[in-house]
Design an enzyme around this catalytic site. Structure first.
Site, PDB file in Angstrom:
ATOM      1  N   LYS A  29      75.632  56.230  47.613  1.00 37.41           N
ATOM      2  CA  LYS A  29      74.900  55.339  47.824  1.00 37.41           C
ATOM      3  C   LYS A  29      73.856  55.757  49.013  1.00 37.41           C
ATOM      4  CE  LYS A  29      73.793  50.783  48.022  1.00 37.41           C
ATOM      5  NZ  LYS A  29      73.014  50.815  46.786  1.00 37.41           N
ATOM      6  N   GLU A  77      71.204  55.905  35.720  1.00 38.17           N
ATOM      7  CA  GLU A  77      72.365  56.242  36.557  1.00 38.17           C
ATOM      8  C   GLU A  77      73.898  55.610  36.276  1.00 38.17           C
ATOM      9  OE1 GLU A  77      71.294  55.002  40.664  1.00 38.17           O
ATOM     10  OE2 GLU A  77      70.591  53.230  39.805  1.00 38.17           O
ATOM     11  N   LYS A  86      67.855  52.413  36.393  1.00 34.10           N
ATOM     12  CA  LYS A  86      69.210  51.600  36.549  1.00 34.10           C
ATOM     13  C   LYS A  86      69.969  52.288  35.251  1.00 34.10           C
ATOM     14  CE  LYS A  86      69.393  50.583  39.725  1.00 34.10           C
ATOM     15  NZ  LYS A  86      68.342  50.605  40.698  1.00 34.10           N
ATOM     16  N   GLU A  88      62.151  51.445  37.222  1.00 34.06           N
ATOM     17  CA  GLU A  88      63.172  50.958  38.072  1.00 34.06           C
ATOM     18  C   GLU A  88      64.302  50.473  36.799  1.00 34.06           C
ATOM     19  OE1 GLU A  88      64.507  51.082  40.704  1.00 34.06           O
ATOM     20  OE2 GLU A  88      66.212  49.678  40.767  1.00 34.06           O
ATOM     21  N   ASN A 104      80.719  64.582  58.127  1.00 34.26           N
ATOM     22  CA  ASN A 104      79.656  64.208  57.014  1.00 34.26           C
ATOM     23  C   ASN A 104      78.269  64.547  57.439  1.00 34.26           C
ATOM     24  OD1 ASN A 104      77.912  62.658  55.462  1.00 34.26           O
ATOM     25  ND2 ASN A 104      77.801  60.730  56.985  1.00 34.26           N
ATOM     26  N   GLY A 105      77.851  65.489  56.593  1.00 34.56           N
ATOM     27  CA  GLY A 105      76.432  65.963  57.044  1.00 34.56           C
ATOM     28  C   GLY A 105      76.488  67.532  56.516  1.00 34.56           C
ATOM     29  N   CYS A 161      79.450  61.117  52.361  1.00 31.71           N
ATOM     30  CA  CYS A 161      80.607  61.179  52.548  1.00 31.71           C
ATOM     31  C   CYS A 161      80.765  59.797  53.591  1.00 31.71           C
ATOM     32  CB  CYS A 161      81.080  62.318  53.594  1.00 31.71           C
ATOM     33  SG  CYS A 161      80.691  64.104  52.938  1.00 31.71           S
ATOM     34  N   TRP A 203      81.273  63.440  49.246  1.00 30.19           N
ATOM     35  CA  TRP A 203      80.470  63.996  48.365  1.00 30.19           C
ATOM     36  C   TRP A 203      80.072  65.087  48.654  1.00 30.19           C
ATOM     37  CZ3 TRP A 203      75.166  65.275  47.923  1.00 30.19           C
ATOM     38  CH2 TRP A 203      74.734  65.056  46.641  1.00 30.19           C
ATOM     39  N   ARG A 221      79.712  55.786  49.666  1.00 33.48           N
ATOM     40  CA  ARG A 221      78.964  56.797  49.900  1.00 33.48           C
ATOM     41  C   ARG A 221      79.430  58.183  49.288  1.00 33.48           C
ATOM     42  NH1 ARG A 221      76.833  55.863  55.158  1.00 33.48           N
ATOM     43  NH2 ARG A 221      76.877  58.092  55.710  1.00 33.48           N
ATOM     44  N   HIS A 244      49.657  59.573  25.106  1.00 30.48           N
ATOM     45  CA  HIS A 244      49.287  60.893  25.530  1.00 30.48           C
ATOM     46  C   HIS A 244      50.492  61.816  25.281  1.00 30.48           C
ATOM     47  CE1 HIS A 244      45.297  59.290  26.444  1.00 30.48           C
ATOM     48  NE2 HIS A 244      45.870  58.278  27.149  1.00 30.48           N
TER      49      HIS A 244
HETATM   50  C1  F6R Z   1      69.146  53.572  42.673  1.00 31.99           C
HETATM   51  C2  F6R Z   1      69.448  54.260  44.169  1.00 31.99           C
HETATM   52  C3  F6R Z   1      68.849  55.209  44.936  1.00 31.99           C
HETATM   53  C4  F6R Z   1      68.245  54.989  46.109  1.00 31.99           C
HETATM   54  C5  F6R Z   1      67.825  56.197  46.912  1.00 31.99           C
HETATM   55  C6  F6R Z   1      67.226  55.787  48.197  1.00 31.99           C
HETATM   56  O1  F6R Z   1      69.709  52.777  42.369  1.00 31.99           O
HETATM   57  O2  F6R Z   1      70.261  53.472  44.643  1.00 31.99           O
HETATM   58  O3  F6R Z   1      67.735  55.779  44.140  1.00 31.99           O
HETATM   59  O4  F6R Z   1      67.498  53.798  45.943  1.00 31.99           O
HETATM   60  O5  F6R Z   1      68.951  56.965  47.112  1.00 31.99           O
HETATM   61  O6  F6R Z   1      68.192  55.141  49.019  1.00 31.99           O
HETATM   62  P1  F6R Z   1      67.601  54.069  50.382  1.00 31.99           P
HETATM   63  O7  F6R Z   1      66.929  52.866  49.926  1.00 31.99           O
HETATM   64  O8  F6R Z   1      68.871  53.842  50.889  1.00 31.99           O
HETATM   65  O9  F6R Z   1      66.757  54.963  51.124  1.00 31.99           O
END
Ligand code: F6R
Length: 614
Positions: free
Chosen positions: A609, A494, A491, A487, A101-102, A2, A75, A27, A510
């Site tokens: 994020k 998501e 990408k 990774e 937020n929390g 949030c 969120w 967020r 395997h």
């Molecule tokens: C993927 C992504 C998430 C963050 C994860 C950790 O694209 O953005 O997997 O990497 O939520 O976030 P941070 O790096 O902010 O601790």
């Protein structure tokens, strides 16, 4: 997660709040709302399900006057996304409005207590419990808003960043935080409030980051006052933020994600600036030098992180073990924090986080610290909670990352981890001079090589069209390329919602190879290095089962191009730096597939994020 924003001053609050919410939409974006004390002293709350733009449409005909207000983009944690569960929440009498937020962990107990006193609730959120509790305390004891907030927060277990308005006192905003971030911006006769500095920098560069359990009193005509839950005044430091507006806007790109992918050559230069000398013969991370005795005395390193940052950690493990010959373990922060890990004063814990606010990573840091470990942070967001909780660390300096899918933060993290391993290895004398110099010099060439890779954008966009309708993807790599495969898969899933798995290439046989058929795209990182021949065999195994192979190869490769269905040729580099090259086409591939599918690239469903809840 949030995002929260607040304003009190002489200007109209509404446009500032809406613009701020848009900056914080990364967020969370499943509902949004705003509360304003109007020029007629009414406390108006408007909220809708969906994005901030939907809130704007909703308030089009409403009274949005007022020079004091708070706003929220959500969120969902407790309660589905709906207008009723959106913030701000009114108290029973509609005298107070609160954003949060929390998570209030003991909300059920508090709710029962209030219900037994006749309070009713309109939402299923934990937040509404808090605003009702504040009003209950205020009424019962006949005290002012600040005192009631202090008493209420003393009853609360959990995490919060809150802001509260009181219709009967239109000259003050009360804001508080614990475990969720909150920044106060100080302007001329005005205050701003936000979850991070991005909504504030347009108006002022003077900010105060609230510390744990601090309450800010933003009152018209008075200087900023910060107190704790027991009303003891707290010292605060006014800091200057170095963000500029250009960094927060799309700058002509259709999406933040594409802009951030394209920024990587410059970001990596910024990340190395002042750390690699002009002659390209030395690299120094000052925090490593400052704490070298402590770091070199460690028996092992443990890296904690989540998501993309965890993938960077896997590369960091290989870098540190290769160059420094120190054993490294990589842990999901969320697992580490709850499994009573064996950790102590002989360990160094490296916490990696773009946002610096990830709740699990922060909790892992606190746990390791409480057991005597030395904590080193690698973060992007300056002044955020993790850098403040660590003993020392290095920023990655890649600028604000706004697209929810992490791109430039990943390459920034890998760059810092490379510099960390090199600096420490030189101090430890565990790397020979020739290798050290070759690695530093090649690291310095990486931004130019990244620019070459970005020229492949149109080719990758065409390739993406072919795979837009795939339901599954497999990504394979070995050694340094294995975390890149993870990774790449993350990408894709998501932002395009296509199921994708990253695997160590040799592990295929395997089990996962059973999935391979003519419909299965398999992305293989097959650049030239010591494991090249092995990866070639893995590709042959897939082709024998008629899988569709998209291979990332080194320029001039003539062997794999004959076997793979598609090859993406990339500039040559040394193996340990290959992730800084091979990650970029995978980011572009995910981006273009998502665009072809018409997905919201910057704000994928269900994600946020900054994951400030566990
Ligand atoms: C993927 C992504 C998430 C963050 C994860 C950790 O694209 O953005 O997997 O990497 O939520 O976030 P941070 O790096 O902010 O601790």
């Amino acid at each position: 997660m949030c995002g929260i924003v607040g304003y009190i001053g002489k200007r109209n609050a509404y446009p500032i709040l809406i613009k701020g919410l848009k900056r914080l939409e990364y967020r969370g974006y499943d509902s949004a709302g705003v509360a304003l004390i109007s020029d007629q002293q009414a406390l108006n709350v408007y909220k809708t399900k969906g994005k901030v733009s939907e809130l704007e449409t909703f308030v089009a005909e409403k009274d949005i006057s007022g020079t004091i207000g708070i706003a929220h983009t959500r969120w969902a944690t407790h309660g589905e996304p709906s207008p009723a569960n959106a913030h701000p929440h009114y108290s029973s009498s509609a005298r107070l409005a609160l954003i949060h937020n929390g998570i209030i962990e003991n909300y059920a107990v508090l709710k029962e207590k209030l219900q037994s006193k006749g309070y009713t609730f309109k939402s299923s959120t934990d937040t509404e419990v808090l605003v009702q509790l504040i009003e209950y305390i205020q009424d019962k004891r006949n005290i002012d808003l600040l005192a009631a907030v202090q008493l209420a927060l003393r009853e609360v277990i959990g995490a919060y960043a809150i802001a509260v308005l009181d219709r009967d006192h239109p000259d003050v905003v009360i804001a508080a935080r614990k475990s969720s971030p909150l920044v106060v911006g100080i302007g001329e006769d005005e205050f701003f409030l936000a979850s991070d500095a991005t909504p504030i920098v347009e108006y002022t560069d003077k900010v105060v980051y609230l510390a744990e359990e601090e309450i800010a009193v933003l009152r018209r005509g008075e200087p900023l006052k910060i107190v704790n839950l027991h009303n003891v005044e707290c010292e605060h430091e006014i800091q200057t933020v170095a963000l500029n507006l250009g960094q927060l806007e799309k700058g002509g790109y259709p999406h933040f994600m594409l802009k951030e992918i394209y920024e990587q050559p410059d970001c990596i230069r910024d990340c190395m600036r002042g750390r690699i000398n002009v002659e390209n013969t030395n690299v120094v991370l000052s925090a490593i030098i400052d704490y070298k005795e402590r770091l070199l005395a460690a028996k092992r390193f443990v890296i904690v992180a989540c998501g993309t940052s965890w993938h960077a950690a896997l590369i960091g493990k290989q870098l540190i073990e290769t160059f420094c010959r120190i054993p490294v373990e990589v842990e999901y922060a969320s697992e580490f924090r709850y499994r009573d890990p064996v950790i102590g004063s002989n360990d160094v814990v490296i916490a990696i986080s773009q946002s610096g606010e990830t709740a699990d990573t922060l909790a892992a840091v606190e746990l390791a610290k409480s057991r005597g470990a030395f904590i080193y942070g690698i973060c992007n967001s300056v002044g955020s909670s993790i850098p403040r909780a660590t003993h020392t660390g290095s920023y990655i300096h890649v600028g604000p990352e706004i697209g929810v899918a992490s791109t430039k933060a990943f390459t920034g993290q890998v760059t810092v981890l490379t510099m960390l391993a090199l600096t420490l290895a030189r101090e430890k004398r565990s790397i020979d001079e020739e290798r050290f110099l070759a690695t530093v010099q090649e690291l310095n060439r990486i931004p130019d090589k990244m620019k070459e890779v970005l020229k492949l954008n149109d080719t990758i966009a065409e390739l993406a069209k072919i795979f837009t309708y795939a339901h599954n993807f497999i990504y394979l790599g070995r050694g340094f390329a294995y975390p890149v495969a993870l990774e790449g898969a993350l990408k894709l899933k998501e932002i395009s919602y296509i199921h994708a798995e990253g695997y160590p290439a040799a592990e295929m046989k395997h089990g996962p190879i059973a999935l391979v058929d003519t419909e299965m795209p398999v992305v293989v990182i097959a650049t030239r290095n010591d494991l090249y021949e092995k990866v070639l065999s893995n590709i042959q195994e897939i082709k024998a089962r008629k899988g569709k192979v998209i291979a990332l190869v080194t320029e001039g490769d003539t062997v794999i191009s004959k076997i793979a269905d598609t090859c993406i040729e990339l500039p040559e580099t040394i193996e340990c730096l290959d992730p800084l090259i091979t990650t970029l086409p995978l980011q572009l591939l995910a981006y273009h597939v998502a665009v072809c599918k018409g997905m919201n690239v910057d704000q994928p469903r269900n994600l946020a994020k900054s994951v400030t809840v566990e």
